[in-house]
Design an enzyme around this catalytic site. Structure first.
Site: not given
Ligand code: DGL
Length: 274
Positions: A11-12, A43-44, A74-76, A159, A193-195
């Site tokens: 993940d990011s 990363y988003g 990570c979805n991004t 975060e 999104c993971t968060h």
């Molecule tokens: N982990 C990213 C996602 O699932 C979100 C956090 C990021 O922007 O890096 O999209």
């Protein structure tokens, strides 16, 4: 056969820990390594090229650490890098290794969940702009109407450990209202999104009860279990010791402090440079 290795989850940042937690719940017997690119998160908001470059670096590192299978939690990264890595890079790096994402498993059930056939997707700016969710959903279910909403404040809320506080209600309510104004027929909302599962209490508070919320962790865990059953050649390459090791591109002290928000128990963390 090559030596068996851990399943890698990337993940990011910290959000993928919510996915790792659920994967381990479904598949506790395997060894895992988790890599958070915390030094370069988020990363988003980054470009396609940069997310691809960073994700590829992480995948190569995880292969070097012995993983045969990498899950992009990570979805991004799944939206912006997965296809290129699968189609362009893997055949050159090692055609027998695999990289899987979280978008495809997350959408497979939407047709069954949604009666109105109007589905909402909440994600980062990058995930929304990539159009990956509407494209993937409409490939499987052309009749489903997909509406997206980027929630740029939600990752920083998590975060910065602000996600349980009152201030978070404002931002959660704002985006829920916006997506339901864009399409009032939505009856199923994907947390892309993971968060976002960390904000679940707030999301449920501001969302009408009748709307289904799709959380990825369990879905990804079940989908991985199914994948390993269907791919015994890969299953044999996943070592079974029940261990988990964490790696971060940030300082390990900081990782331990913040990861505690997401993951219970003692964390075994090492610093890596990508
Ligand atoms: N982990 C990213 C996602 O699932 C979100 C956090 C990021 O922007 O890096 O999209």
């Amino acid at each position: 056969m090559k030596q068996a290795g851990p399943i890698a989850v990337f993940d990011s940042g910290y959000g993928g820990l919510t996915v790792l937690d659920k994967i381990r719940h479904h598949l506790p017997q395997y060894d895992y390594i988790y890599l958070g690119d915390n030094a370069r998160t988020p990363y988003g908001t980054r470009s396609f090229e940069v997310v691809y470059e960073y994700t590829l670096e992480a995948v190569k590192k995880l292969f070097d650490m012995g993983a045969h299978l990498v899950i992009l939690a990570c979805n991004t990264a799944s939206a912006k890098a997965l296809r290129n890595i699968q189609q362009k890079d893997l055949p050159l790096i090692d055609p027998e290794r695999r990289v899987l994402g979280v978008i495809r498993p997350s959408i497979e059930m939407v047709d069954q969940l949604s009666k109105s056939k109007h589905v909402g997707v909440l994600g980062t700016v990058g995930t929304v702009q990539s159009e990956s969710y509407p494209i993937e959903i409409n490939k499987l279910f052309p009749e489903v109407v997909v509406t997206q909403e980027a929630c740029p404040m939600w990752v920083p809320l998590v975060e910065n450990n602000e996600f349980k506080k009152e201030g978070a209600d404002y931002f959660v309510d704002q985006h829920i209202k916006r997506i339901l104004t864009k399409d009032s027929l939505i009856d199923t909302l994907i947390l892309g999104c993971t968060h976002y599962p960390l904000l679940m209490d707030k999301i449920r508070k501001h969302l009408p009860d009748a709307i289904n919320v799709v959380e990825q962790g369990d879905i990804v865990g079940e989908s991985l279990k199914d994948y390993l059953m269907r791919h015994p050649e890969m299953e044999k390459k996943c070592s079974k010791g029940g261990t988990v090791h964490f790696y971060t591109t940030e300082q390990t002290k900081k990782f331990k402090q913040t990861a505690g928000i997401f993951f219970e128990g003692e964390l075994n963390v090492e610093h890596v440079v990508l």
